[in-house]
Design an enzyme around this catalytic site. Sequence first.
Site, PDB file in Angstrom:
ATOM      1  CG  PHE A  12      65.139 164.355 122.139  1.00 37.97           C
ATOM      2  CD1 PHE A  12      65.078 165.180 123.264  1.00 37.97           C
ATOM      3  CD2 PHE A  12      66.100 164.638 121.166  1.00 37.97           C
ATOM      4  CE1 PHE A  12      65.948 166.266 123.407  1.00 37.97           C
ATOM      5  CE2 PHE A  12      66.968 165.711 121.308  1.00 37.97           C
ATOM      6  CZ  PHE A  12      66.885 166.532 122.417  1.00 37.97           C
ATOM      7  CG  ASP A  34      55.185 158.137 119.492  1.00 38.12           C
ATOM      8  OD1 ASP A  34      55.972 159.102 119.408  1.00 38.12           O
ATOM      9  OD2 ASP A  34      55.568 156.952 119.605  1.00 38.12           O
ATOM     10  CB  ILE A  61      53.172 157.399 110.593  1.00 40.06           C
ATOM     11  CG1 ILE A  61      54.590 156.847 110.440  1.00 40.06           C
ATOM     12  CG2 ILE A  61      53.097 158.393 111.745  1.00 40.06           C
ATOM     13  CD1 ILE A  61      55.610 157.886 109.931  1.00 40.06           C
ATOM     14  CB  ALA A  81      56.680 159.434 113.324  1.00 37.51           C
ATOM     15  CB  THR A 124      68.286 164.829 109.770  1.00 35.85           C
ATOM     16  OG1 THR A 124      69.626 164.825 110.277  1.00 35.85           O
ATOM     17  CG2 THR A 124      68.186 163.698 108.766  1.00 35.85           C
ATOM     18  CG  ASP A 125      72.869 167.743 110.451  1.00 32.32           C
ATOM     19  OD1 ASP A 125      72.388 166.632 110.753  1.00 32.32           O
ATOM     20  OD2 ASP A 125      73.778 168.289 111.110  1.00 32.32           O
ATOM     21  CD  GLU A 126      72.735 162.097 111.280  1.00 29.44           C
ATOM     22  OE1 GLU A 126      73.003 160.961 110.862  1.00 29.44           O
ATOM     23  OE2 GLU A 126      72.515 162.331 112.484  1.00 29.44           O
ATOM     24  CE1 TYR A 148      67.251 159.272 111.280  1.00 31.54           C
ATOM     25  CE2 TYR A 148      69.449 160.228 111.135  1.00 31.54           C
ATOM     26  CZ  TYR A 148      68.104 160.353 111.426  1.00 31.54           C
ATOM     27  OH  TYR A 148      67.598 161.561 111.848  1.00 31.54           O
ATOM     28  CB  SER A 151      65.360 155.810 105.595  1.00 29.28           C
ATOM     29  OG  SER A 151      65.644 156.294 106.889  1.00 29.28           O
ATOM     30  CE  LYS A 152      64.327 162.202 109.083  1.00 27.03           C
ATOM     31  NZ  LYS A 152      62.984 162.368 109.717  1.00 27.03           N
ATOM     32  CG  HIS A 274      81.718 157.696 112.799  1.00 22.78           C
ATOM     33  ND1 HIS A 274      82.390 157.565 113.983  1.00 22.78           N
ATOM     34  CD2 HIS A 274      80.832 158.699 113.001  1.00 22.78           C
ATOM     35  CE1 HIS A 274      81.940 158.440 114.855  1.00 22.78           C
ATOM     36  NE2 HIS A 274      80.994 159.150 114.269  1.00 22.78           N
TER      37      HIS A 274
END
Length: 334
Positions: A12, A34, A61, A81, A124-126, A148, A151-152, A274
Amino acid sequence: MKTFLVTGGAGFIGSNYVRYMLNKHKDVRMVNLDKLTYAGNLDNLKDLKNNSRYKFIKGDICNEVLVNEIMPEVDVVVNFAAESHVDRSIGAPADFIKTDVFGTFVLLEAARRNNIERFIQISTDEVYGSIENGAFTETDPMMPSSPYSASKAGADRLAYSYFVTYDLPVQITRCSNNFGPYHYPEKLIPLFVTNAIEDKPLPIYGDGKNVRDWIYVEDHCEAIDFISSHGKLGEVYNIGGDNEKTNLEITEYILKKLEKPKSLMTFVKDRLGHDRRYALDCSKLHKLGWKPKFDFDEALDKTIKWYIENRWWWEKLKSGEYLEYYKKQYNLNP
Ligand code: NAD
Ligand code: TYD
């Protein structure tokens, strides 16, 4: 001519970034590496097939041999990626650890050996986790709460360690939730827009009052470009849209715009762990001289219009594996 290695460029944000950069700068070449997982889609870049400044390489990658072969021709790495969907990370985290952490390590190592000019890690902001009140600044501690985001966070700090330890010219961006064209229809906005178009239920997790900050994808692409030329090395930059919305607000907006009944709203069991609210303090980037340009309502209208006009793109994605996944998860018949 500068060569950019864009990893995950068939996804995306990566595909929007490749297109944005080729249009904006006439002196760049974009090499897109990719793996083409379920989220990678060459339809996203169909219009660039004959562009002489664009090259696609299908590959992972995590493949050190391949990455080492590509890196000598590269000036700038932009690492998009990743396995990116929180729900999938709850069900099957292994690929998140492999790609998001080990894959980033492979890229950093190859970049270090080839003295590249810039390495931009798309975080990411997460990574900050959830916040009830206020907003996270870049120096706040990370409290990631899904496989997720964890790992980021690992990749984010690994990239930073290559700046401190090896002087690799790293920059790290932490952006809020993106929306726009070519967004895989498993994420909130494209799923709800396409389900509403098809008169299918919109599965709202829990009470629907979780809050996300939303940014139009083109603003995100512009911010990355701005940071790579104006930002400092070794720094983290939050990128936000200043558009905090509950999931219910987003849902109601989509239904109203598409003139669909509220009865499509279907409350389903909540996502495990969540995160309630994400919020970013973006004053560091604002002071540097960048702010988002797109108005939220106008950008969401534009996005909804894109999904109405591009059924060819998303209809085939909403079959097979995707259908099975949602049926199993929510006992729905989307
Ligand atoms: P996406 O899932 O749409 O795209 C990910 C792309 O990476 C796909 O094309 C996929 O094929 C590719 N890929 C996956 N594993 C790979 C591997 N091992 N080797 C090579 N390619 C691989 O994701 P997205 O929403 O475009 O997100 C892109 C990046 O931006 C991610 O790093 C994500 O964490 C980050 N991000 C996303 C958002 C958001 O709202 N979508 C917000 C902030 C940050
Ligand atoms: P998502 O698009 O998966 O992004 P993220 O979890 O990375 O922020 O989800 C955005 C919000 O929408 C999140 O609070 C979860 C919620 N959501 C639903 O309520 N129903 C859905 O079907 C999806 C995919 C998400």
